[in-house]
Scaffold this active site. Structure first.
Site, PDB file in Angstrom:
ATOM      1  N   SER A   1       0.838  -1.197   0.000  1.00  0.00           N
ATOM      2  CA  SER A   1       0.000   0.000   0.000  1.00  0.00           C
ATOM      3  C   SER A   1       0.877   1.253   0.000  1.00  0.00           C
ATOM      4  O   SER A   1       1.689   1.442  -0.896  1.00  0.00           O
ATOM      5  CB  SER A   1      -0.958  -0.041   1.195  1.00  0.00           C
ATOM      6  OG  SER A   1      -1.898   0.990   1.123  1.00  0.00           O
TER       7      SER A   1
ATOM      8  N   ASP B   1      -9.931  -3.572  -5.495  1.00  0.00           N
ATOM      9  CA  ASP B   1      -9.067  -2.580  -4.856  1.00  0.00           C
ATOM     10  C   ASP B   1      -9.072  -1.316  -5.705  1.00  0.00           C
ATOM     11  O   ASP B   1      -8.838  -1.367  -6.913  1.00  0.00           O
ATOM     12  CB  ASP B   1      -7.653  -3.144  -4.732  1.00  0.00           C
ATOM     13  CG  ASP B   1      -6.659  -2.165  -4.124  1.00  0.00           C
ATOM     14  OD1 ASP B   1      -7.097  -1.135  -3.581  1.00  0.00           O
ATOM     15  OD2 ASP B   1      -5.451  -2.434  -4.198  1.00  0.00           O
TER      16      ASP B   1
ATOM     17  N   HIS C   1      -8.150  -4.492  -0.823  1.00  0.00           N
ATOM     18  CA  HIS C   1      -7.029  -3.721  -0.313  1.00  0.00           C
ATOM     19  C   HIS C   1      -6.794  -4.025   1.168  1.00  0.00           C
ATOM     20  O   HIS C   1      -7.709  -4.004   1.982  1.00  0.00           O
ATOM     21  CB  HIS C   1      -7.265  -2.215  -0.490  1.00  0.00           C
ATOM     22  CG  HIS C   1      -6.015  -1.427  -0.309  1.00  0.00           C
ATOM     23  ND1 HIS C   1      -5.143  -1.174  -1.344  1.00  0.00           N
ATOM     24  CD2 HIS C   1      -5.436  -0.877   0.789  1.00  0.00           C
ATOM     25  CE1 HIS C   1      -4.111  -0.495  -0.904  1.00  0.00           C
ATOM     26  NE2 HIS C   1      -4.263  -0.310   0.395  1.00  0.00           N
TER      27      HIS C   1
END
Length: 396
Positions: A182, A336, A366
């Site tokens: 991320s 995501d 995610h």
């Protein structure tokens, strides 16, 4: 006196229950759960709890008791990770930067592979205490006390320190992998623009980017439309975290979403790297919406123009910088909002001849990586991501 405490306790319980009910209602009103996701009930429960924590933090911030990021981090750091009897875990500092070193207990006469991992969390979540996926973990400075470029500087400085002292850690200089998830994946892309230009350092063998954010400019990509309301990174949460970190007032959110902050000359220059057209058609919606820039808003552009730097949007780095990057492993998840960031970066690297391996998780979302070792809270997609990353690193 006892009755007063009972009244206060009852009032507090009623308040907390009310906040939780509000969080549940907001979840069902605003969140979309893709049909491909397994264990949708568990997914909903986890998101309701996350929304409950964020809401409590927001209330505490409005009451000026505690900032929301600090409250969230306090609860997050209270999590206890399971211990691995085969590892020696050492908390230390590289300069002022906290790191956690994971080393095998078994003594080896050979130098080992080193993995530097930057955790995710959108500058809000994530910590050394709650992450356990690597050999060397870095905790970077986060909100509310730190803003851009603190995160990238911490990651860069800690990585340089580690690379300069590999021998003392028993690490083979030819087998160092840089990995991040991320916002940590964003940090990997950022740091790797700089490390190859430092000739005195060992070269990174490979970079692994798991669901990274590499573009904070074009929000009309298919995944931004398809997954804008899918936890655990909704569009609203992404903007809240990134705008706070980049010191951008949230009042400019609509201008950014519609492309009103994009000057025509910049769009013409960078469209080849940012456009919807770079996304394979199988990822498009059945009824794709054409990219359309709203009328240019110069004031909004001046307030947000720093997103055009390669430090913030790594996909914009010059060709010569991209071309010197090491072999790369990219992980994307179907559900995501950042899925298409991965696809943009994949094409960007491949166009410059960088060897790229790509793993796509159809039932992934995610942040699923961080749930892989959470027992009843884990998902099959979490295990898939971990296994794919471990397999890639073992094989290089």
């Amino acid at each position: 006196m006892t009755s007063l405490w009972l009244v206060l306790l009852e009032s507090l319980s009623t308040f907390v229950l009310g906040v939780f009910v509000w969080a549940v209602v907001q979840h069902f009103l605003n969140v979309e759960i893709p049909s491909a996701l397994q264990h949708s009930v568990k997914f909903r429960v986890i998101h309701c709890l996350a929304l409950f924590v964020l809401t409590l933090g927001d209330i505490l911030e409005k009451l000026r008791i505690c900032s929301m990021p600090r409250f969230v981090q306090f609860l997050h750091d209270s999590l206890v990770i399971k211990k691995d009897s085969a590892l020696v875990v050492t908390n230390m500092h590289f300069g002022t930067i906290p790191v956690r070193l994971f080393q095998p207990k078994a003594v080896s006469s050979k130098l080992q592979r080193g993995i530097i991992f930057y955790h995710g969390g959108g500058t809000l979540f994530g910590s050394l205490k709650a992450c356990c996926v690597c050999s060397f973990l870095l905790r970077y400075c986060k909100l509310p006390d730190y803003h851009h470029p603190a995160l990238a500087k911490d990651c860069l400085n800690a990585s340089i320190y580690f690379l300069k002292n590999l021998e003392s850690f028993g690490v083979d200089p030819s087998q160092v992998v840089l990995c991040g998830e991320s916002i940590g994946g964003w940090a990997v892309a950022n740091v790797m623009q700089i490390l190859p230009s430092i000739p005195s350092l060992p070269q990174i063998q490979a970079q692994v980017l798991i669901q990274p954010l590499v573009n904070f400019i074009n929000f009309q990509l298919p995944s931004h439309q398809q997954s804008k309301n899918v936890p655990f990174l909704t569009r609203d949460l992404m903007f809240m975290c990134m705008c706070k970190y980049l010191a951008i007032d949230l009042s400019w959110k609509d201008a950014m979403l519609t492309g009103a902050v994009i000057p025509l000359d910049k769009w013409k220059k960078y469209r080849k790297w940012l456009s919807y057209d770079n996304i394979p058609r199988r990822f498009w919606s059945q009824d794709p919406q054409p990219e359309f820039l709203a009328p240019f808003n110069e004031t909004a552009y001046l307030e947000t123009k720093h997103v055009w730097s390669a430090e913030i949007s790594p996909v914009l780095a010059d060709d010569k910088i991209i071309a010197q990057l090491p072999k790369t492993f990219l992980v994307s998840c179907e559900n995501d909002i950042l899925r298409d960031d991965v696809l943009l970066y994949k094409k960007r690297l491949e166009d410059q001849g960088v060897p790229v391996s790509w793993y796509h998780v159809e039932d992934g979302f995610h942040g699923c990586l961080m749930l892989f070792d959470k027992k009843c809270l884990s998902f099959l997609c979490s295990v898939k991501v971990v296994n794919a990353v471990v397999s890639y690193i073992k094989d290089i």
